[in-house]
Design a protein around this motif. Structure first.
Motif, PDB file in Angstrom:
ATOM      1  N   GLU A  43       0.814  -1.218   0.000  1.00 48.06           N
ATOM      2  CA  GLU A  43       0.000   0.000   0.000  1.00 48.06           C
ATOM      3  C   GLU A  43       0.850   1.270   0.000  1.00 48.06           C
ATOM      4  O   GLU A  43       0.421   2.302  -0.469  1.00 48.06           O
TER       5      GLU A  43
ATOM      6  N   THR B 185      -4.200  10.096   5.447  1.00 52.33           N
ATOM      7  CA  THR B 185      -3.289   9.114   4.863  1.00 52.33           C
ATOM      8  C   THR B 185      -3.517   9.056   3.358  1.00 52.33           C
ATOM      9  O   THR B 185      -4.630   9.263   2.872  1.00 52.33           O
TER      10      THR B 185
ATOM     11  N   THR C  27       1.423   3.312   2.419  1.00 48.93           N
ATOM     12  CA  THR C  27       0.620   4.355   3.067  1.00 48.93           C
ATOM     13  C   THR C  27       1.525   5.304   3.844  1.00 48.93           C
ATOM     14  O   THR C  27       2.433   4.876   4.550  1.00 48.93           O
TER      15      THR C  27
ATOM     16  N   ASN D 268      -1.605   6.967  -0.326  1.00 50.87           N
ATOM     17  CA  ASN D 268      -0.767   5.846  -0.748  1.00 50.87           C
ATOM     18  C   ASN D 268       0.177   6.273  -1.862  1.00 50.87           C
ATOM     19  O   ASN D 268      -0.177   7.126  -2.675  1.00 50.87           O
TER      20      ASN D 268
END
Length: 180
Positions: A152, A164, A154, A166
């Motif tokens: 991901e 957040t 993140t 990615n």
């Protein structure tokens, strides 16, 4: 860069990623692309590689962030205290230290204090609980921040409204993607 680029491919990749062709040779039009290019080469790419190497080495408790809070105060102010700088100020590398170590050098607004409070709590949570947004002690106004992984990727965007996202690499060509 010290690279043999007889094909011109590296030049074209850099030009098309960071500049408009019509702006080439015009400093005022190229300056934001130059700042972005230097940021990618000297800070962003190496940080990303560090995170990848952490995961590859088996470290699973690493958190990645991008400090993007454009407050009234910046380390930039120390570089150009009385003169107009050659380029417009943005968020400067290291500006987050102003909010982590609020020493009274700057006269914070309420929004600045809010950012400082959020950051101090995120760092304290990491130290105490091993997780900046620990379920035991969440930070108001900050979403859950998962540890970084290769799938991901993140990371936390730390600005007035933390969130957040990615794949930080995808932002390198357009650092102002959420400010438009």
């Amino acid at each position: 860069l010290g690279l043999n680029d007889d094909s011109g491919n590296i030049y074209e990749m850099l030009e098309y990623t960071f500049f408009q062709h019509s702006d080439m040779g015009v400093w005022d039009k190229m300056s934001s692309g130059m700042v972005n290019l230097v940021g990618v080469f000297f800070i962003k790419a190496s940080t990303h590689e560090f995170m990848k190497n952490q995961v590859l080495a088996g470290v699973t408790n690493s958190w990645y962030y991008s400090f993007e809070y454009l407050g009234d105060h910046s380390l930039w102010n120390f570089l150009f205290p009385t003169e107009k700088p050659p380029i417009e100020r943005g968020v400067t590398h290291g500006d987050e230290m102003i909010y982590l170590f609020s020493t009274g050098v700057f006269n914070f607004s309420q929004e600045d204090w809010d950012m400082a409070w959020k950051m101090l709590n995120l760092w304290a949570n990491f130290i105490i609980y091993g997780n900046p947004t620990s379920p035991e002690h969440g930070v108001e106004g900050v979403p859950s921040w998962p540890a970084w992984n290769l799938d991901e990727m993140t990371y936390m965007v730390l600005d007035s409204y933390p969130r957040t996202e990615n794949n930080y690499v995808a932002t390198w060509a357009n650092p102002d993607r959420h400010h438009s």
